[in-house]
Design a protein around this motif. Structure first.
Motif, PDB file in Angstrom:
ATOM      1  N   UNK A   1       0.413  -5.416   9.265  1.00  0.00           N
ATOM      2  CA  UNK A   1       1.126  -4.482   8.738  1.00  0.00           C
ATOM      3  C   UNK A   1       2.759  -4.318   9.047  1.00  0.00           C
TER       4      UNK A   1
ATOM      5  N   UNK B   1       4.628   7.126   2.345  1.00  0.00           N
ATOM      6  CA  UNK B   1       4.968   5.929   3.144  1.00  0.00           C
ATOM      7  C   UNK B   1       4.318   4.686   2.666  1.00  0.00           C
TER       8      UNK B   1
ATOM      9  N   UNK C   1      -3.517  10.760   4.287  1.00  0.00           N
ATOM     10  CA  UNK C   1      -4.394  10.181   3.603  1.00  0.00           C
ATOM     11  C   UNK C   1      -4.576   8.583   3.983  1.00  0.00           C
ATOM     12  N   UNK C   2      -5.592   7.796   3.545  1.00  0.00           N
ATOM     13  CA  UNK C   2      -5.551   6.406   3.863  1.00  0.00           C
ATOM     14  C   UNK C   2      -4.452   5.789   3.048  1.00  0.00           C
ATOM     15  N   UNK C   3      -4.450   4.267   3.257  1.00  0.00           N
ATOM     16  CA  UNK C   3      -3.253   3.632   2.578  1.00  0.00           C
ATOM     17  C   UNK C   3      -4.260   3.303   0.904  1.00  0.00           C
ATOM     18  N   UNK C   4      -3.483   3.388   0.236  1.00  0.00           N
ATOM     19  CA  UNK C   4      -4.012   2.965  -1.252  1.00  0.00           C
ATOM     20  C   UNK C   4      -3.577   1.774  -1.883  1.00  0.00           C
ATOM     21  N   UNK C   5      -4.015   0.720  -2.293  1.00  0.00           N
ATOM     22  CA  UNK C   5      -3.617  -0.522  -2.750  1.00  0.00           C
ATOM     23  C   UNK C   5      -2.764  -0.576  -4.043  1.00  0.00           C
TER      24      UNK C   5
ATOM     25  N   UNK D   1       3.743   0.667   2.663  1.00  0.00           N
ATOM     26  CA  UNK D   1       3.235  -0.291   3.691  1.00  0.00           C
ATOM     27  C   UNK D   1       3.121  -1.554   3.091  1.00  0.00           C
TER      28      UNK D   1
ATOM     29  N   UNK E   1      -3.481  -9.286  -7.653  1.00  0.00           N
ATOM     30  CA  UNK E   1      -4.428  -8.064  -8.057  1.00  0.00           C
ATOM     31  C   UNK E   1      -3.561  -6.765  -7.976  1.00  0.00           C
TER      32      UNK E   1
ATOM     33  N   UNK F   1       0.912  -1.076   0.055  1.00  0.00           N
ATOM     34  CA  UNK F   1       0.064  -0.050   0.033  1.00  0.00           C
ATOM     35  C   UNK F   1       0.907   1.214   0.037  1.00  0.00           C
TER      36      UNK F   1
ATOM     37  N   UNK G   1      -9.334 -14.636   1.628  1.00  0.00           N
ATOM     38  CA  UNK G   1      -8.867 -13.296   0.990  1.00  0.00           C
ATOM     39  C   UNK G   1      -9.162 -12.153   2.075  1.00  0.00           C
ATOM     40  N   UNK G   2     -10.217 -12.348   2.859  1.00  0.00           N
ATOM     41  CA  UNK G   2     -10.720 -11.274   3.587  1.00  0.00           C
ATOM     42  C   UNK G   2     -10.132 -11.198   5.109  1.00  0.00           C
TER      43      UNK G   2
ATOM     44  N   UNK H   1      -5.335  -7.832   7.805  1.00  0.00           N
ATOM     45  CA  UNK H   1      -3.824  -7.755   7.364  1.00  0.00           C
ATOM     46  C   UNK H   1      -3.157  -7.279   8.474  1.00  0.00           C
TER      47      UNK H   1
ATOM     48  N   UNK I   1       0.728   5.134   1.085  1.00  0.00           N
ATOM     49  CA  UNK I   1       0.012   6.083   1.936  1.00  0.00           C
ATOM     50  C   UNK I   1       0.453   7.701   1.847  1.00  0.00           C
TER      51      UNK I   1
END
Lengths: 115, 112
Positions: free
Chosen positions: A106, A88, A41-45, A90, A56, A35, A100-101, A104, A37
């Motif tokens: 980190x 950052x 902001x929030x983490x972006x995949x 991550x 993915x 990710x 898959x769900x 996580x 970040x």
């Protein structure tokens, strides 16, 4: 029980350079996700690796590439760095067998600054 | 794109008070997760609530989920200075094999 470890912790690069970030997953985990970040902001995949293949991918350009090794560790490579790549980064690991769900785990991230 | 949106963006309370953060999302989910992030550190998983659950507790944390309103709330009771952090909701979208999508977070400050 070692958690997720990332290296280096901080990195300063110049525009146009290339960078490699490294991640070792939590013991027993086989899936690694990366990710980005930005500040505030929030983490972006970025992408996820399982069985040494990218499974993915998020909305990131081809300048972002990765790799997973047989021991499940992973690398994130970014080519032709831009100022906007400062963030950052991550790494998160999980166990695919849990679904898959599954939550996580980190690492503490690599702070990349591009000047 | 951001699937979940936390509200408020920032929250400042006194130690001992309760803190409530909300998360709204757009599409059907399998589950919703809350994470905490201390400044400059990685995220730590707090709690997961499945789409067929309405409420879940873990210590001083209480999470609710309303799938009809596509919203969730995180309540931290009797807050402590150590609870100061950013809190993110992350949604596991039902359609397709998609990764966890995080919101922008709520920055909580607990003043001693």
């Amino acid at each position: 029980d070692a958690g997720v470890t990332q290296s280096p912790t901080h990195l300063i690069k110049t525009r146009g350079q290339q960078v490699t970030l490294r991640c070792s997953p939590k013991s027993g985990h086989d899936t690694v996700s990366w990710y980005q970040q930005a500040l505030g902001q929030g983490p972006q995949f970025i992408f996820q690796y399982y069985e040494e293949e990218e499974r993915q991918r998020g909305n990131f350009p081809d300048r972002f590439s990765g790799h997973q090794f047989p021991n499940y560790s992973s690398e994130l490579n970014v080519n032709a760095l831009l100022l906007g790549d400062s963030a950052l980064y991550l790494c998160a690991s999980s166990l695919r067998g849990q679904g898959v769900r599954s939550p996580l785990h980190f690492g503490n991230g690599t702070r990349l600054t591009v000047t | 794109s951001q699937q979940g949106e936390e509200d408020p963006q920032a929250l400042s309370i006194q130690e001992g008070e309760n803190a409530t953060m909300n998360c709204s999302y757009k599409t059907s989910i399998n589950n919703l997760q809350w994470y905490r992030q201390n400044s400059g550190r990685g995220l730590v998983h707090l709690i997961l609530i499945r789409s067929n659950e309405r409420e879940k507790h873990s210590g001083r944390l209480r999470v609710t989920l309303d799938t009809s309103k596509k919203s969730s709330s995180l309540l931290i009771t009797a807050s402590r200075a150590a609870d100061t952090a950013s809190y993110f909701c992350a949604t596991d979208v039902r359609s397709g094999n998609t990764p966890l999508v995080f919101g922008k977070g709520t920055r909580l400050s607990v003043i001693a």
